[in-house]
Design a protein around this motif. Structure first.
Motif, mmCIF file in Angstrom:
data_model
loop_
_atom_site.group_PDB
_atom_site.id
_atom_site.type_symbol
_atom_site.label_atom_id
_atom_site.label_comp_id
_atom_site.label_asym_id
_atom_site.label_seq_id
_atom_site.Cartn_x
_atom_site.Cartn_y
_atom_site.Cartn_z
ATOM 1 N N VAL A 48 38.266 32.264 36.955
ATOM 2 C CA VAL A 48 37.993 33.145 38.094
ATOM 3 C C VAL A 48 39.033 34.259 38.155
ATOM 4 O O VAL A 48 40.163 34.113 37.702
ATOM 5 C CB VAL A 48 37.950 32.405 39.460
ATOM 6 C CG1 VAL A 48 36.918 31.306 39.477
ATOM 7 C CG2 VAL A 48 39.303 31.904 39.865
ATOM 8 N N ILE A 49 38.593 35.349 38.747
ATOM 9 C CA ILE A 49 39.467 36.485 39.046
ATOM 10 C C ILE A 49 39.419 36.695 40.547
ATOM 11 O O ILE A 49 38.328 36.751 41.140
ATOM 12 C CB ILE A 49 38.982 37.771 38.340
ATOM 13 C CG1 ILE A 49 39.066 37.608 36.811
ATOM 14 C CG2 ILE A 49 39.782 38.977 38.815
ATOM 15 C CD1 ILE A 49 38.471 38.779 36.038
ATOM 16 N N ALA A 50 40.584 36.785 41.169
ATOM 17 C CA ALA A 50 40.674 37.159 42.581
ATOM 18 C C ALA A 50 40.934 38.663 42.615
ATOM 19 O O ALA A 50 41.857 39.148 41.956
ATOM 20 C CB ALA A 50 41.809 36.406 43.269
ATOM 21 N N ARG A 51 40.114 39.379 43.352
ATOM 22 C CA ARG A 51 40.232 40.845 43.405
ATOM 23 C C ARG A 51 40.530 41.313 44.822
ATOM 24 O O ARG A 51 40.034 40.747 45.786
ATOM 25 C CB ARG A 51 38.938 41.500 42.931
ATOM 26 C CG ARG A 51 38.635 41.253 41.458
ATOM 27 C CD ARG A 51 37.416 42.060 41.019
ATOM 28 N NE ARG A 51 37.086 41.854 39.629
ATOM 29 C CZ ARG A 51 37.656 42.488 38.604
ATOM 30 N NH1 ARG A 51 38.587 43.383 38.830
ATOM 31 N NH2 ARG A 51 37.274 42.238 37.372
ATOM 32 N N ALA A 58 44.220 40.424 41.681
ATOM 33 C CA ALA A 58 45.332 39.887 42.470
ATOM 34 C C ALA A 58 45.804 38.552 41.904
ATOM 35 O O ALA A 58 46.945 38.147 42.106
ATOM 36 C CB ALA A 58 44.900 39.712 43.928
ATOM 37 N N GLY A 59 44.913 37.864 41.196
ATOM 38 C CA GLY A 59 45.260 36.580 40.597
ATOM 39 C C GLY A 59 44.137 36.096 39.708
ATOM 40 O O GLY A 59 43.008 36.606 39.788
ATOM 41 N N ILE A 60 44.454 35.155 38.834
ATOM 42 C CA ILE A 60 43.457 34.601 37.927
ATOM 43 C C ILE A 60 43.729 33.129 37.675
ATOM 44 O O ILE A 60 44.813 32.618 37.958
ATOM 45 C CB ILE A 60 43.419 35.319 36.561
ATOM 46 C CG1 ILE A 60 44.752 35.168 35.829
ATOM 47 C CG2 ILE A 60 43.027 36.766 36.680
ATOM 48 C CD1 ILE A 60 44.701 35.567 34.381
ATOM 49 N N SER A 61 42.737 32.481 37.100
ATOM 50 C CA SER A 61 42.935 31.130 36.576
ATOM 51 C C SER A 61 42.385 31.099 35.159
ATOM 52 O O SER A 61 41.464 31.847 34.823
ATOM 53 C CB SER A 61 42.218 30.092 37.439
ATOM 54 O OG SER A 61 40.820 30.256 37.344
ATOM 55 N N THR A 62 42.990 30.253 34.330
ATOM 56 C CA THR A 62 42.493 30.038 32.979
ATOM 57 C C THR A 62 42.328 28.551 32.739
ATOM 58 O O THR A 62 42.961 27.722 33.402
ATOM 59 C CB THR A 62 43.443 30.606 31.904
ATOM 60 O OG1 THR A 62 44.684 29.903 31.938
ATOM 61 C CG2 THR A 62 43.678 32.095 32.087
ATOM 62 N N SER A 63 41.479 28.245 31.775
ATOM 63 C CA SER A 63 41.227 26.858 31.447
ATOM 64 C C SER A 63 40.844 26.754 29.984
ATOM 65 O O SER A 63 40.119 27.603 29.462
ATOM 66 C CB SER A 63 40.095 26.336 32.332
ATOM 67 O OG SER A 63 39.956 24.964 32.176
ATOM 68 N N PHE A 78 44.581 23.634 32.804
ATOM 69 C CA PHE A 78 44.415 24.679 33.811
ATOM 70 C C PHE A 78 45.725 25.414 34.074
ATOM 71 O O PHE A 78 46.786 24.801 34.130
ATOM 72 C CB PHE A 78 43.931 24.009 35.108
ATOM 73 C CG PHE A 78 43.644 24.957 36.218
ATOM 74 C CD1 PHE A 78 42.450 25.648 36.263
ATOM 75 C CD2 PHE A 78 44.575 25.165 37.218
ATOM 76 C CE1 PHE A 78 42.179 26.529 37.304
ATOM 77 C CE2 PHE A 78 44.316 26.039 38.257
ATOM 78 C CZ PHE A 78 43.111 26.725 38.295
ATOM 79 N N ARG A 79 45.618 26.728 34.245
ATOM 80 C CA ARG A 79 46.746 27.565 34.671
ATOM 81 C C ARG A 79 46.227 28.570 35.692
ATOM 82 O O ARG A 79 45.067 28.979 35.636
ATOM 83 C CB ARG A 79 47.331 28.353 33.497
ATOM 84 C CG ARG A 79 48.027 27.518 32.483
ATOM 85 C CD ARG A 79 48.596 28.401 31.410
ATOM 86 N NE ARG A 79 49.381 27.609 30.484
ATOM 87 C CZ ARG A 79 49.746 28.006 29.298
ATOM 88 N NH1 ARG A 79 49.401 29.198 28.864
ATOM 89 N NH2 ARG A 79 50.463 27.244 28.524
ATOM 90 N N ALA A 80 47.099 28.966 36.583
ATOM 91 C CA ALA A 80 46.734 30.002 37.558
ATOM 92 C C ALA A 80 47.954 30.865 37.809
ATOM 93 O O ALA A 80 49.095 30.401 37.693
ATOM 94 C CB ALA A 80 46.246 29.376 38.861
ATOM 95 N N ILE A 96 42.527 28.014 42.874
ATOM 96 C CA ILE A 96 42.444 26.687 42.253
ATOM 97 C C ILE A 96 41.152 25.975 42.663
ATOM 98 O O ILE A 96 40.409 25.468 41.818
ATOM 99 C CB ILE A 96 43.675 25.834 42.608
ATOM 100 C CG1 ILE A 96 44.928 26.418 41.949
ATOM 101 C CG2 ILE A 96 43.476 24.381 42.194
ATOM 102 C CD1 ILE A 96 46.238 25.817 42.448
ATOM 103 N N VAL A 97 40.875 25.936 43.949
ATOM 104 C CA VAL A 97 39.680 25.240 44.447
ATOM 105 C C VAL A 97 38.410 25.894 43.897
ATOM 106 O O VAL A 97 37.490 25.199 43.436
ATOM 107 C CB VAL A 97 39.677 25.177 45.984
ATOM 108 C CG1 VAL A 97 38.333 24.695 46.517
ATOM 109 C CG2 VAL A 97 40.801 24.283 46.479
#
Length: 160
Positions: A48-51, A58-63, A78-80, A96-97
């Motif tokens: 996901v990308i937080a915009r 503004a933030g991201i998560s990777t998996s 998982f990383r964020a 994360i959620v």
């Protein structure tokens, strides 16, 4: 995250949908956020990308699906991260959620042998949160060999 903060942030699920333009945007985010040089192929791991309101990241998560030797099962590692300008209380939890919800909803079609999400807590501030059962669903399961806390979320219906 408060309702006032959340109205300025949207979550975009890009798991398995990262094209060249989004990949470059992610690479630029990592540089701008001070995360250094990240291999370009890692952009394909973004969940996901937080915009913000201007559509800036503004933030991201990777998996990444990996075999976890200590659990003898495959899990999404998982990383964020949050951009330093967007250290909004609750935003990391929101990322994360949202990520876990998407990974859990799609794991059977992507890799039915995956049993959940696995994360090592590397951030010094986050290591101070010593709760066992976290609001994010990433619950404490032990320590890595380097002493970092390890957290996991197991998918409903997953079998080892």
């Amino acid at each position: 995250m408060t309702p006032e903060d959340s109205k300025d942030i949207t979550i975009e699920v890009v798991w398995n949908k990262v094209d060249d333009a989004i990949a470059q945007e992610i690479i630029d985010y990592w540089q701008d956020a001070g995360l250094g040089s990240v291999p370009p192929e890692r952009a394909q791991q973004v969940v996901v990308i937080a915009r913000n309101q201007e559509s800036k990241i503004a933030g991201i998560s990777t998996s990444q699906l990996q075999l976890i030797p200590s659990l003898q099962n495959k899990m999404y590692v998982f990383r964020a991260s949050l951009h330093p300008k967007y250290r909004i209380p609750g935003l990391l939890e929101y990322i994360i959620v949202s990520s876990i919800e998407h990974l859990e909803a799609t794991y059977k079609e992507n890799d039915p042998d995956c049993i959940g999400v696995f994360a090592k807590v590397e951030n010094a501030q986050l290591k101070k949160h010593r709760t066992i059962k976290a609001r994010t669903g990433l619950n404490f399961i032990g320590f890595a060999s380097n002493g970092d806390p390890v957290r996991a979320h197991f998918f409903r219906g997953a079998k080892y």
